[in-house]
Design an enzyme around this catalytic site. Structure first.
Site, PDB file in Angstrom:
ATOM      1  N   HIS A  93      59.817  64.527  41.319  1.00 34.10           N
ATOM      2  CA  HIS A  93      59.564  63.101  41.598  1.00 34.10           C
ATOM      3  C   HIS A  93      60.626  62.257  40.888  1.00 34.10           C
ATOM      4  O   HIS A  93      61.085  62.613  39.799  1.00 34.10           O
ATOM      5  CB  HIS A  93      58.169  62.715  41.114  1.00 34.10           C
ATOM      6  N   GLU A 165      61.701  59.869  49.142  1.00 34.16           N
ATOM      7  CA  GLU A 165      61.246  58.655  48.458  1.00 34.16           C
ATOM      8  C   GLU A 165      62.476  57.909  47.924  1.00 34.16           C
ATOM      9  O   GLU A 165      62.968  58.242  46.837  1.00 34.16           O
ATOM     10  CB  GLU A 165      60.329  59.008  47.288  1.00 34.16           C
TER      11      GLU A 165
HETATM   12  P1  13P Z   1      54.314  53.608  45.539  1.00 33.48           P
HETATM   13  O1  13P Z   1      53.524  53.964  46.780  1.00 33.48           O
HETATM   14  O2  13P Z   1      53.486  52.952  44.484  1.00 33.48           O
HETATM   15  O3  13P Z   1      55.557  52.882  45.879  1.00 33.48           O
HETATM   16  O4  13P Z   1      54.775  55.000  44.891  1.00 33.48           O
HETATM   17  C1  13P Z   1      55.447  55.924  45.674  1.00 33.48           C
HETATM   18  C2  13P Z   1      55.531  57.178  44.910  1.00 33.48           C
HETATM   19  O5  13P Z   1      56.313  57.269  43.972  1.00 33.48           O
HETATM   20  C3  13P Z   1      54.634  58.271  45.304  1.00 33.48           C
HETATM   21  O6  13P Z   1      55.003  59.472  44.716  1.00 33.48           O
END
Ligand code: 13P
Length: 256
Positions: A93, A165
């Site tokens: 992550h 992400e």
């Molecule tokens: P948010 O949905 O709060 O932007 O976070 C995304 C995330 O990092 C999920 O792993």
């Protein structure tokens, strides 16, 4: 292919709060065969929640784990200790990469350790705002993707999920911006192209690719209809039960 809706609680909820949330979520959810609902609470909540969860309705994920199975690694939890408790582990992550200094080599060992322990890794990749502004997105995505997968045997690639992400779209980031479906589409195409060139088209098509970054019940449908997106990884909105249930129902509607 299945659709995956994954709630990453990050460092939120006590064990008691997570348990109450799970109780309510299980009450609100029917069994959806084609949508895999997953929550990733704090490590301390995994054991009690694993006794409480109805695995026909949903699954548990860990937010992180260490790649050695045992040994002198103070403070770590191994994938082997998580066996039986979780079906998934979030690996690499951006908060692990940027706050805790995990690099591609480290992430690579974790992905392999997850597969070795029969836990599905959700390999997170994504560029920062400055990498994007310098035109480095494609290089960062390729490095993180192929770096993360480097120790996975070809015949085990189907045991891995990738989550795109973009760091600049994560809600906890200062001045987070929403990624447009076109921006998501472009990177998801790149991910599949890179997988195809490296492992063949079959592997590229079969690997689930999720999107994450400020997803909520209003924009979930738009992200889920981006070609090649097989699900969502959700932070902030997964902490609000009604929001999370709405997103799951949207996934059911959009993908069936
Ligand atoms: P948010 O949905 O709060 O932007 O976070 C995304 C995330 O990092 C999920 O792993």
């Amino acid at each position: 292919m299945k659709t995956y809706i994954v709630g990453n609680f990050k460092l939120n909820f006590t064990v008691g709060e997570a348990s109450i949330y799970l109780h309510k979520l299980l009450k609100a959810l029917p069994v959806y065969r084609d949508v895999d609902v997953v929550i990733a609470p704090s490590t301390v909540a995994l054991q009690p929640l694993s006794l409480q969860v109805d695995r026909h309705k949903m699954k548990l994920a860990a937010q992180n784990a260490f790649y050695r199975d045992y040994g002198a690694y103070t403070g770590e939890t191994s994938f082997s200790q998580l066996r039986g408790l979780v079906d998934y582990v979030i690996v690499g992550h951006s908060e692990r990469r940027h706050i805790f200094g995990e690099d591609d080599k480290f992430v690579q060992k974790k992905v392999a350790a997850a597969v070795r322990n029969k836990i599905t890794p959700i390999l997170c990749i994504g560029e920062t705002e400055s990498e994007r502004s310098f035109g480095e997105t494609a290089d960062v995505i390729r490095d993180q993707l192929l770096g993360g997968l480097a120790d996975v045997a070809d015949d085990e690639l189907d045991k891995v999920i990738v989550a795109y992400e973009p760091v600049w779209a994560i809600s906890s980031t200062k001045a987070a911006k929403l990624a447009t479906p076109d921006e998501v589409s472009e990177v998801v195409k790149l991910i599949r192209k890179t997988l195809g060139e490296t492992y063949g088209n079959d592997a590229a098509e079969k690997m689930p690719v999720l999107f994450g970054g400020s997803v909520n019940s209003s924009n979930a449908g738009a992200y889920l209809t981006v070609p090649g997106v097989n699900g969502l990884l959700i932070g902030g909105s997964s902490l609000i039960l009604n929001e999370f249930v709405d997103i799951i129902e949207t996934a059911k509607r959009v993908k069936s």
